[in-house]
Scaffold this active site. Sequence first.
Site, short mmCIF file in Angstrom:
data_model
loop_
_atom_site.label_atom_id
_atom_site.label_comp_id
_atom_site.label_asym_id
_atom_site.label_seq_id
_atom_site.Cartn_x
_atom_site.Cartn_y
_atom_site.Cartn_z
N HIS A 1 -0.21 3.17 2.82
CA HIS A 1 0.80 4.19 2.51
C HIS A 1 0.81 4.56 1.03
O HIS A 1 1.28 5.64 0.67
CB HIS A 1 2.18 3.72 2.93
CG HIS A 1 2.47 3.91 4.39
ND1 HIS A 1 2.98 5.08 4.90
CD2 HIS A 1 2.33 3.07 5.44
CE1 HIS A 1 3.14 4.96 6.21
NE2 HIS A 1 2.75 3.75 6.57
N GLU B 1 0.27 -0.73 15.60
CA GLU B 1 1.46 0.10 15.47
C GLU B 1 1.25 1.46 16.14
O GLU B 1 0.39 2.23 15.70
CB GLU B 1 1.81 0.31 13.99
CG GLU B 1 2.02 -0.99 13.23
CD GLU B 1 2.16 -0.78 11.74
OE1 GLU B 1 2.04 0.37 11.26
OE2 GLU B 1 2.38 -1.78 11.02
N ASP C 1 3.90 7.45 9.15
CA ASP C 1 4.54 6.91 10.35
C ASP C 1 5.28 8.06 11.02
O ASP C 1 6.10 8.73 10.38
CB ASP C 1 5.52 5.80 9.99
CG ASP C 1 4.84 4.62 9.32
OD1 ASP C 1 3.64 4.40 9.56
OD2 ASP C 1 5.52 3.91 8.55
N HIS D 1 1.75 4.52 13.41
CA HIS D 1 1.06 4.60 12.11
C HIS D 1 -0.32 5.24 12.28
O HIS D 1 -1.15 4.77 13.07
CB HIS D 1 0.90 3.19 11.53
CG HIS D 1 0.15 3.13 10.22
ND1 HIS D 1 0.73 2.65 9.07
CD2 HIS D 1 -1.12 3.49 9.89
CE1 HIS D 1 -0.17 2.71 8.08
NE2 HIS D 1 -1.29 3.22 8.56
#
Length: 241
Positions: A134, A203, A141, A206
């Site tokens: 990130h 995830e 996300d 993500h």
Amino acid sequence: MKPYQAIPICDRGEPLVPIPRDRFALVQPHPYQALGAPYGNQSPYSLRAGVLAALAEAQDQLQQQRPGWRIQIFDAFRPLAVQRFMVEHTFAEQAQARGWLAEALTPAQRSEVMAEVAQFWAIPSDDPATPPPHSTGAALDITLLTATGDVVNMGSPIDEVSMRSHPSHFAASPTPAEQTFHAHRTLLNQVMVSAGFRRHPNEWWHFSLGDQLWAWLRRQETGSDKFLAHYGRASVDLWVQ
């Protein structure tokens, strides 16, 4: 060190640009800013220019399949200080969930909690060769909104530290509701992959394009080592207001 952090970075120098509010739905207030995460004057709703262009393409693909649906941005760019803040916050939450005090853990307890946290959070690194995804401006996300503005049920919330967060958790479920959750996750993944993104293995929310994790996933898919990271840690001089 995670496997993807060994991927070389050849940064393209693209600017960090704001995600346009008139095109994408942004979660407001931003969840980490609401916790007190130290963004300073930097916006979490920013991406590298090329990543933002691909995100617009993904949303176009989504709307061809589901007219009126939109991608909702939960989080995008994180300065290193924010990554550190959120790792510490999640660590404390997971310790508390076990009935432990974060400041009074034994070494074994600390290792147990950190191992769980590290499945979902990149441990912050000051080394420019190993930036958290990130912090590059190339990861985000997201979830989906219906044409009426309702958040699509994905079966678990973003950032949940549990097995339910794994993308294929509901794939083999015989329950119709859980099959619907899996179908929603599959739709999100399909439109993002169509624009060049790749999803985090742990995830459902993500996605990244051009960072080390993306390059590592592309190498796994193709068996080729030609994929390099296009984006390293985003610096202040890349910021476009």
